[in-house]
Motif scaffolding. Structure first.
Motif, PDB file in Angstrom:
ATOM      1  N   THR A 198       2.121   6.951  -6.793  1.00  0.00           N
ATOM      2  CA  THR A 198       1.212   7.735  -7.625  1.00  0.00           C
ATOM      3  C   THR A 198       0.508   8.798  -6.795  1.00  0.00           C
ATOM      4  O   THR A 198       0.204   8.579  -5.623  1.00  0.00           O
ATOM      5  CB  THR A 198       0.119   6.847  -8.247  1.00  0.00           C
ATOM      6  OG1 THR A 198      -0.326   5.960  -7.247  1.00  0.00           O
ATOM      7  CG2 THR A 198       0.627   6.110  -9.446  1.00  0.00           C
ATOM      8  N   LEU A 247     -10.801  -7.584   1.835  1.00  0.00           N
ATOM      9  CA  LEU A 247     -10.026  -8.821   1.857  1.00  0.00           C
ATOM     10  C   LEU A 247     -10.726  -9.876   2.716  1.00  0.00           C
ATOM     11  O   LEU A 247     -10.920 -11.025   2.297  1.00  0.00           O
ATOM     12  CB  LEU A 247      -8.633  -8.523   2.415  1.00  0.00           C
ATOM     13  CG  LEU A 247      -7.603  -9.617   2.187  1.00  0.00           C
ATOM     14  CD1 LEU A 247      -7.180  -9.611   0.731  1.00  0.00           C
ATOM     15  CD2 LEU A 247      -6.407  -9.408   3.094  1.00  0.00           C
ATOM     16  N   LEU A 248     -11.123  -9.454   3.917  1.00  0.00           N
ATOM     17  CA  LEU A 248     -11.787 -10.395   4.812  1.00  0.00           C
ATOM     18  C   LEU A 248     -13.089 -10.899   4.208  1.00  0.00           C
ATOM     19  O   LEU A 248     -13.415 -12.078   4.305  1.00  0.00           O
ATOM     20  CB  LEU A 248     -12.061  -9.733   6.163  1.00  0.00           C
ATOM     21  CG  LEU A 248     -10.819  -9.511   7.033  1.00  0.00           C
ATOM     22  CD1 LEU A 248     -11.211  -8.810   8.328  1.00  0.00           C
ATOM     23  CD2 LEU A 248     -10.140 -10.838   7.350  1.00  0.00           C
ATOM     24  N   TYR A 264      -9.628  -1.803   2.684  1.00  0.00           N
ATOM     25  CA  TYR A 264      -8.864  -2.890   2.081  1.00  0.00           C
ATOM     26  C   TYR A 264      -8.963  -4.152   2.924  1.00  0.00           C
ATOM     27  O   TYR A 264      -9.204  -5.246   2.420  1.00  0.00           O
ATOM     28  CB  TYR A 264      -7.401  -2.470   1.909  1.00  0.00           C
ATOM     29  CG  TYR A 264      -7.216  -1.532   0.743  1.00  0.00           C
ATOM     30  CD1 TYR A 264      -7.587  -1.924  -0.545  1.00  0.00           C
ATOM     31  CD2 TYR A 264      -6.681  -0.264   0.917  1.00  0.00           C
ATOM     32  CE1 TYR A 264      -7.441  -1.061  -1.614  1.00  0.00           C
ATOM     33  CE2 TYR A 264      -6.520   0.598  -0.144  1.00  0.00           C
ATOM     34  CZ  TYR A 264      -6.907   0.197  -1.415  1.00  0.00           C
ATOM     35  OH  TYR A 264      -6.762   1.045  -2.479  1.00  0.00           O
ATOM     36  N   ILE A 265      -8.826  -3.963   4.227  1.00  0.00           N
ATOM     37  CA  ILE A 265      -8.902  -5.129   5.111  1.00  0.00           C
ATOM     38  C   ILE A 265     -10.304  -5.742   5.037  1.00  0.00           C
ATOM     39  O   ILE A 265     -10.465  -6.957   4.912  1.00  0.00           O
ATOM     40  CB  ILE A 265      -8.550  -4.714   6.553  1.00  0.00           C
ATOM     41  CG1 ILE A 265      -7.080  -4.308   6.618  1.00  0.00           C
ATOM     42  CG2 ILE A 265      -8.839  -5.855   7.521  1.00  0.00           C
ATOM     43  CD1 ILE A 265      -6.703  -3.594   7.903  1.00  0.00           C
ATOM     44  N   PHE A 291      -5.588   1.832  -5.996  1.00  0.00           N
ATOM     45  CA  PHE A 291      -4.574   1.861  -4.928  1.00  0.00           C
ATOM     46  C   PHE A 291      -3.926   3.229  -4.741  1.00  0.00           C
ATOM     47  O   PHE A 291      -2.718   3.351  -4.621  1.00  0.00           O
ATOM     48  CB  PHE A 291      -3.502   0.785  -5.176  1.00  0.00           C
ATOM     49  CG  PHE A 291      -4.079  -0.590  -5.154  1.00  0.00           C
ATOM     50  CD1 PHE A 291      -4.424  -1.187  -3.948  1.00  0.00           C
ATOM     51  CD2 PHE A 291      -4.325  -1.283  -6.332  1.00  0.00           C
ATOM     52  CE1 PHE A 291      -4.985  -2.454  -3.917  1.00  0.00           C
ATOM     53  CE2 PHE A 291      -4.890  -2.549  -6.302  1.00  0.00           C
ATOM     54  CZ  PHE A 291      -5.217  -3.138  -5.100  1.00  0.00           C
ATOM     55  N   GLN A 292      -4.773   4.258  -4.749  1.00  0.00           N
ATOM     56  CA  GLN A 292      -4.271   5.576  -4.370  1.00  0.00           C
ATOM     57  C   GLN A 292      -5.151   6.070  -3.237  1.00  0.00           C
ATOM     58  O   GLN A 292      -6.359   5.851  -3.257  1.00  0.00           O
ATOM     59  CB  GLN A 292      -4.409   6.579  -5.520  1.00  0.00           C
ATOM     60  CG  GLN A 292      -3.805   6.126  -6.814  1.00  0.00           C
ATOM     61  CD  GLN A 292      -4.175   7.057  -7.955  1.00  0.00           C
ATOM     62  OE1 GLN A 292      -4.391   8.244  -7.742  1.00  0.00           O
ATOM     63  NE2 GLN A 292      -4.258   6.520  -9.146  1.00  0.00           N
ATOM     64  N   ILE A 293      -4.541   6.729  -2.285  1.00  0.00           N
ATOM     65  CA  ILE A 293      -5.342   7.253  -1.186  1.00  0.00           C
ATOM     66  C   ILE A 293      -5.519   8.745  -1.357  1.00  0.00           C
ATOM     67  O   ILE A 293      -4.563   9.508  -1.257  1.00  0.00           O
ATOM     68  CB  ILE A 293      -4.699   6.942   0.174  1.00  0.00           C
ATOM     69  CG1 ILE A 293      -4.499   5.425   0.292  1.00  0.00           C
ATOM     70  CG2 ILE A 293      -5.602   7.442   1.297  1.00  0.00           C
ATOM     71  CD1 ILE A 293      -3.896   5.003   1.584  1.00  0.00           C
ATOM     72  N   ALA A 302      -8.979   4.010   4.356  1.00  0.00           N
ATOM     73  CA  ALA A 302      -8.505   3.226   3.210  1.00  0.00           C
ATOM     74  C   ALA A 302      -8.082   1.841   3.675  1.00  0.00           C
ATOM     75  O   ALA A 302      -8.499   0.815   3.120  1.00  0.00           O
ATOM     76  CB  ALA A 302      -7.342   3.950   2.539  1.00  0.00           C
ATOM     77  N   LEU A 303      -7.280   1.811   4.719  1.00  0.00           N
ATOM     78  CA  LEU A 303      -6.822   0.524   5.255  1.00  0.00           C
ATOM     79  C   LEU A 303      -8.019  -0.313   5.693  1.00  0.00           C
ATOM     80  O   LEU A 303      -8.112  -1.505   5.400  1.00  0.00           O
ATOM     81  CB  LEU A 303      -5.873   0.746   6.432  1.00  0.00           C
ATOM     82  CG  LEU A 303      -4.492   1.274   6.039  1.00  0.00           C
ATOM     83  CD1 LEU A 303      -3.637   1.492   7.280  1.00  0.00           C
ATOM     84  CD2 LEU A 303      -3.800   0.294   5.097  1.00  0.00           C
ATOM     85  N   ALA A 356      -2.563  11.020  -5.749  1.00  0.00           N
ATOM     86  CA  ALA A 356      -4.017  11.011  -5.815  1.00  0.00           C
ATOM     87  C   ALA A 356      -4.480  12.325  -6.434  1.00  0.00           C
ATOM     88  O   ALA A 356      -3.777  13.312  -6.395  1.00  0.00           O
ATOM     89  CB  ALA A 356      -4.600  10.869  -4.424  1.00  0.00           C
ATOM     90  N   PHE A 387       0.771  -1.191   0.000  1.00  0.00           N
ATOM     91  CA  PHE A 387       0.000   0.000   0.000  1.00  0.00           C
ATOM     92  C   PHE A 387       0.815   1.259   0.000  1.00  0.00           C
ATOM     93  O   PHE A 387       0.644   2.148  -0.812  1.00  0.00           O
ATOM     94  CB  PHE A 387      -0.753  -0.017   1.302  1.00  0.00           C
ATOM     95  CG  PHE A 387      -2.046   0.361   1.089  1.00  0.00           C
ATOM     96  CD1 PHE A 387      -2.371   0.981  -0.087  1.00  0.00           C
ATOM     97  CD2 PHE A 387      -2.988   0.075   2.000  1.00  0.00           C
ATOM     98  CE1 PHE A 387      -3.635   1.337  -0.294  1.00  0.00           C
ATOM     99  CE2 PHE A 387      -4.210   0.439   1.785  1.00  0.00           C
ATOM    100  CZ  PHE A 387      -4.553   1.078   0.645  1.00  0.00           C
ATOM    101  N   VAL A 446       2.484   1.744  -3.224  1.00  0.00           N
ATOM    102  CA  VAL A 446       1.603   2.211  -4.288  1.00  0.00           C
ATOM    103  C   VAL A 446       1.197   3.657  -4.061  1.00  0.00           C
ATOM    104  O   VAL A 446       1.269   4.492  -4.952  1.00  0.00           O
ATOM    105  CB  VAL A 446       0.347   1.319  -4.378  1.00  0.00           C
ATOM    106  CG1 VAL A 446      -0.648   1.918  -5.352  1.00  0.00           C
ATOM    107  CG2 VAL A 446       0.744  -0.073  -4.798  1.00  0.00           C
ATOM    108  N   SER A 447       0.824   3.962  -2.814  1.00  0.00           N
ATOM    109  CA  SER A 447       0.260   5.284  -2.579  1.00  0.00           C
ATOM    110  C   SER A 447       1.311   6.379  -2.655  1.00  0.00           C
ATOM    111  O   SER A 447       0.990   7.527  -2.942  1.00  0.00           O
ATOM    112  CB  SER A 447      -0.459   5.328  -1.231  1.00  0.00           C
ATOM    113  OG  SER A 447       0.403   4.877  -0.238  1.00  0.00           O
TER     114      SER A 447
END
Lengths: 401, 245, 146, 244
Positions: C19, D15-16, D11-12, D177-179, D7-8, C21, C12, C15-16
């Motif tokens: 690039t 995934l879960l 994603y978690i 995958f950008q925050i 964001a995390l 945002a 993460f 990636v973050s």
């Protein structure tokens, strides 16, 4: 004599085939709505003189018939006629379905269909239209409760009777409201009359029972159930009485109009010189929708000739649609009299009979509403125990007359 | 626009922005609304706008008022039954005497308008100063007002509309009609497009003014000469009056 | 599971940071005129309520505050095409459509209102403003006091 | 900071949800069905079973037959949820499908329907003593979470707006995958937090009925026990052993 049993309709190819046909009608109407919504009402035959057209004829027919078809229920529980009770559930279901079909047509013809929510959230309580919105939604709710009371086990007969009473009074109010949509239009010679409310109530009794009988006979034929001949004949005779009442009120409507000088020109228009409207009135409304059914329904061999009942009920439905056409369109076709005693002319159709040629789209929409009402009825009978299984003559309680 | 006027406007804008800016710090969220609530409403309940039309001065071959309205508001009637018409010229012929007469008919701005009574959503409404309008933001296009109007003053927009005037929005699926050039009145013009056109043509058949002000030209004329309301049997107390029909 | 999470977090951050945002934000056309004193974010969030409020006061009470009119919004936020002609709502470039399309929110104003400035505003030349600057300020303060 | 945390969290949660569901589906698929136990009357063919499952999923047929009230509210809730979910597709594609834009406004009313139906279901748990007795905390948790999601969503629409353009670009960012920056609007944070929580507990909760229905033997079996002998794979092995 056995207890009346009810059951859901069974899945048969015939039933699904019928639903598929109805679905095609509903789908066509849906496409029509999208088409009109996209292009505007320019694609219909309605214009700035005839602002309400064929969709309104169908919608108001369905709404009027809805309240009327509830009568069978009312006769059973409010007026205590035991023999009507086995078919009361269908009567309630049909009432709701017809109202939904009618409302759908009415609503789908709005110029700004997308703003329907405004009609439900913003009320002008001076408007009979706004009252009707409440009367219609209230009707659906009350009849739903009534139907529940009819079907649930262990409902006290007093509760059932109360629900039936409320539903009956509500339906009278509803038809009064529908009639008043026209009756209170003081501006137009064709409408401005207090008789509209009772006339509409009479019409609802007649159209509603006709639609009910057609549904009952149709369903019984489709699913091999029995519709006790005794009950069928008795209801048919009642229909004959209602047809006579409608004719009577129509007579009163026109005679009392003739008595008012300012309405005389309008009466001359409808009764004598209105061209298509005069033809529709005499041939369609009075003869086909009134006199012929009356003769058929008092035929002495009515009990053995099911065909006569079907024909008569169908003619009442057709005559009813024609009657509403004459009332709604005929009333608008006659020019407004802004200057009594003058001949008027303008670029906005003043002083002339207004032209209206409905396009097929309007009929597609109207038939879509009828198909929707029928489909709701069938689905209702399919998933709920609406229809009696053993409604034979032996099982109908005819002790009370 | 003169230079002075432009300068004036800019100064005004600047001050307004300043006010709004201050309001952000005071209470964010109410800013501009507070400002407009404070501003005086142009619909003055002490006024009742009205029209007097002298049919003797209205020649049958003149329809300047109609074309003025059409230009002002951007509607067009090409003779189709579905075309709108906010104001129309009607020719009258007395059935007994044969006398011919001509007059314009538009929304009569009733004191007790049937269209307002029947409108289910309240889109048809009467402003404080007596002008009967359609709020097309909440009009659902049911056309009941058109059924109720004794004068056929309203039209339903059957087609998509483009190129509307910014002060006179119109749109498919809603009902419209004469609004007494409410944008002009609110701007303080004190007249309407049709009346302007009528006096420009030299006929001067239309008088516009405040019916509540007894010193206004229209009130004076009404007090001194006979006039009638259309469909007076309905007792709607119209804002538009006619003389010499 | 824990190892997986750690891996994910590492991926993460990589990636973050690599690039930036912000490319995913719609390209909102610039407007002419002075910026909104409330700030653009405030307008973005609340413009619909302001428009609705003003539409009611205009239609119902005749409060025609030109600066708050839809016509004024349009005249500052006009977008021009290659021929320097204002684009209508039919164009995806139209100021209102850029965000409304992005968020798939129906835009109803322009079914009745014109989506490009109509010049000259026929009446505005004659427009004698009913309230002077002082009146405006006073009225505003009154409003705040309420 | 909040943007990164959310964001995390997402994603978690994703995934879960995905892994958890995959594990559960694998587990369901592997669970032996030693006997033919379809609820009668059952379809006699595979197509029939497909049709039956379709009716079950699309109309909640067996619930309708057993309890009309729960069916009514449950069905309204699920249908409304579907519309609301479809309406939210717009946050995850830069060019929104036309039909999503079309049903988008209807989803608003669905939001109300969802809230009302959930309230009715919650009231049922609280009012009816019999149901209250058998209700566990997790039953309430699901309802309250969903109610919270609906309420915070409606609040953003009708009470206090948030910058949905920023929300959408944040969501689009997460997909690549950008925050970006998530607006720190309280209702929004509650809304998204509750959604993430729901996603996390989905694979270990009763919400699994959504996938479980496809694996329930009473629904997915063909009524052909006489025509074709039913034998579980493990039983087959044993039988083959006997033969040898």
């Amino acid at each position: 004599m056995e207890r009346i049993k009810y059951s859901e309709l069974r899945s048969t190819p015939k039933l699904w085939g019928l639903l598929a046909i109805l679905g095609a009608f509903i789908g066509a109407a849906a496409l029509t709505v999208l088409y009109i919504e996209h292009h505007g009402h320019i694609v219909t035959g309605m214009n700035n003189q005839i602002v309400w057209g064929v969709p309104h004829v169908f919608a108001i027919f369905l709404i009027v018939a809805a309240s009327g078809s509830l009568n069978v229920s009312s006769i059973g529980s409010v007026f205590g006629k035991q023999d009507y009770k086995p078919v009361a559930r269908l009567s309630s279901l049909l009432a709701m379905a017809l109202l939904m079909g009618g409302l759908a047509v009415l609503v789908l013809d709005l110029g700004r269909l997308d703003r329907l929510i405004i009609a439900m959230t913003t009320y002008n309580f001076k408007s009979i239209f706004a009252w009707n919105v409440l009367l219609y939604t209230g009707f659906l709710g009350i009849v739903a409760i009534y139907l529940y009371a009819q079907m649930a086990r262990g409902v006290h007969s007093f509760a059932l009777k109360t629900a039936g009473m409320v539903a009956f009074l509500w339906r009278l109010a509803l038809t009064t409201g529908t009639g008043s949509i026209f009756g209170w239009l003081v501006a137009r010679n064709g409408y401005d009359a207090a008789i509209m409310a009772p006339l509409f109530i009479a019409m609802s009794f007649s159209f509603g029972l006709a639609v009910f009988m057609l549904t009952m006979i149709g369903t019984c034929t489709l699913t091999n159930r029995r519709y006790a001949v005794e009950l069928r004949t008795r209801q048919a005779r009642l229909l004959g009485l209602f047809v006579a009442v409608v004719l009577y009120f129509t007579l009163v409507q026109h005679v009392s109009n003739l008595y008012v000088v300012e309405h005389q020109a309008f009466e001359r228009f409808i009764l004598l010189r209105g061209g298509i409207y005069t033809w529709l009135f005499w041939l369609g409304q009075v003869f086909i929708g009134g006199i012929v059914p009356l003769i058929l329904l008092f035929h002495p061999r009515l009990d053995v000739k099911k065909g006569l009942v079907i024909l008569a009920a169908a003619l009442v439905v057709i005559g009813g649609l024609i009657q509403l056409y004459v009332i709604i369109i005929g009333g608008q076709a006659f020019p407004l009299e802004i200057f009594p005693g003058y001949e008027v002319s303008s670029s906005f159709s003043d002083g002339i009979i207004n032209k209206y040629s409905p396009t097929y789209l309007e009929f597609v929409l109207g038939f879509g509403g009828m198909a929707l009402a029928t489909a709701i009825t069938i689905i209702g009978m399919k998933i709920l125990r609406i229809m009696p299984v053993n409604l034979s003559d032996e099982n109908v309680d005819i002790t009370q007359v | 626009m003169s230079k002075e006027k432009i300068a004036n406007l800019q100064r005004r804008n600047f001050l307004k922005s300043g006010a709004a800016l201050a309001s952000v710090t005071l209470a964010s969220g109410v800013t501009l609304m507070a400002l407009s609530q404070g501003a005086a409403a142009s619909a003055d309940p002490n006024i009742r706008w009205g029209l007097l039309i002298d049919t003797n001065k209205c020649p049958s071959d003149c329809d300047d008022c109609v074309s003025a309205c059409s230009n002002e508001h951007g509607w067009e009637n090409n003779g189709l039954l579905t075309d709108p018409q906010w104001i129309r010229k009607v020719t009258l012929k007395d059935k007994q005497t044969g006398r011919e007469n001509s007059l314009p008919i538009m929304c009569q701005h009733c004191e007790k308008p049937p269209c307002v009574d029947v409108c289910p959503t309240g889109a048809s409404f009467k402003r404080a100063d007596g002008i009967v309008l359609v709020d097309r933001h909440i009009c659902i296009g049911c056309r009941y007002c058109m059924m109720a109007c004794p004068f056929k003053a309203r039209s339903f927009v059957h087609e998509k509309v483009e190129g509307q005037k910014s002060y006179s929005p119109r749109g498919k699926g809603t009902v419209e009609g004469c609004n007494m050039c409410v944008h002009k009145l609110d701007a303080g013009d004190g007249t309407t497009a049709c009346v302007q056109a009528c006096s420009a043509s030299g006929n001067g058949a239309m008088i516009f003014g405040d019916l509540n002000d007894e010193n206004s030209e229209i009130s004076q004329a009404l007090a001194n000469y006979p006039s009638v309301e259309l469909r007076d049997d309905l007792r709607l107390n119209l804002g538009v009056r006619y003389s010499n029909i | 599971m824990k190892r997986l999470l750690v891996l994910l977090m590492v991926a993460f951050t990589l990636v973050s940071t690599s690039t930036l945002a912000g490319d995913l934000y719609p390209d909102i056309p610039k407007a002419t005129g002075k910026p909104h004193p409330e700030g653009n974010e405030y307008m973005r969030i609340n413009h619909m309520d302001m428009l609705k409020h003003d539409r009611d006061t205009v239609v119902r009470q005749g409060v025609r505050d030109e600066d708050n009119s839809l016509a004024q919004c349009i005249s500052c936020h006009v977008v021009k095409d290659e021929d320097n002609k204002p684009v209508t709502i039919k164009s995806e470039e139209h100021f209102c459509r850029v965000c409304h399309d992005f968020a798939a929110v129906k835009l109803d104003c322009f079914s009745c209102h014109n989506s490009v400035p109509t010049t000259p505003l026929q009446s505005s030349a004659l427009y004698p403003h009913s309230n002077t600057e002082l009146d405006g300020l006073l009225a505003y303060l009154e409003g705040v006091a309420k | 900071m909040i943007s990164v945390i959310y964001a995390l969290l997402f994603y978690i949660a994703t995934l879960l949800l995905v892994v958890g569901l995959a594990v559960k589906i694998y587990q369901y698929a592997k669970t032996p069905a030693p006997l033919k136990i379809p609820t009668m009357p059952a379809p006699l063919t595979k197509t029939g079973v497909g049709f039956r499952l379709f009716r079950e999923v699309a109309f909640f047929e067996s619930l309708f037959k057993s309890n009309k009230w729960i069916w009514l509210f449950g069905y309204i809730f699920h249908l409304a949820l579907l519309l609301v979910l479809l309406r939210h597709i717009r946050y995850f594609q830069s060019d929104v499908w036309w039909w999503v834009a079309l049903i988008q406004p209807i989803g608003i009313y669905a939001g109300f329907a969802m809230f009302l139906a959930l309230s009715a279901l919650l009231l049922r748990r609280i009012i009816i003593a019999r149901i209250r007795y058998i209700s566990s905390p997790s039953d309430y948790l699901m309802l309250l979470l969903l109610l919270g999601i609906a309420a915070s969503g409606l609040a953003m629409k009708f009470v206090s707006h948030t910058d949905i353009i920023a929300v959408k670009s944040y969501m689009l960012g997460l997909l690549s995958f950008q925050i970006g920056d998530l607006p720190t609007h309280p209702a929004l944070l509650i809304h998204l937090g509750a959604v993430a929580l729901l996603m996390i507990i989905f694979p270990i909760s009763k919400l699994l009925h959504g996938v479980g229905i496809f694996f329930s033997p009473t629904r997915n079996q063909v009524d052909n026990s006489r025509e074709k002998r039913h034998i579980a794979p493990w039983a087959k092995k044993l039988e083959e052993g006997e033969d040898r």
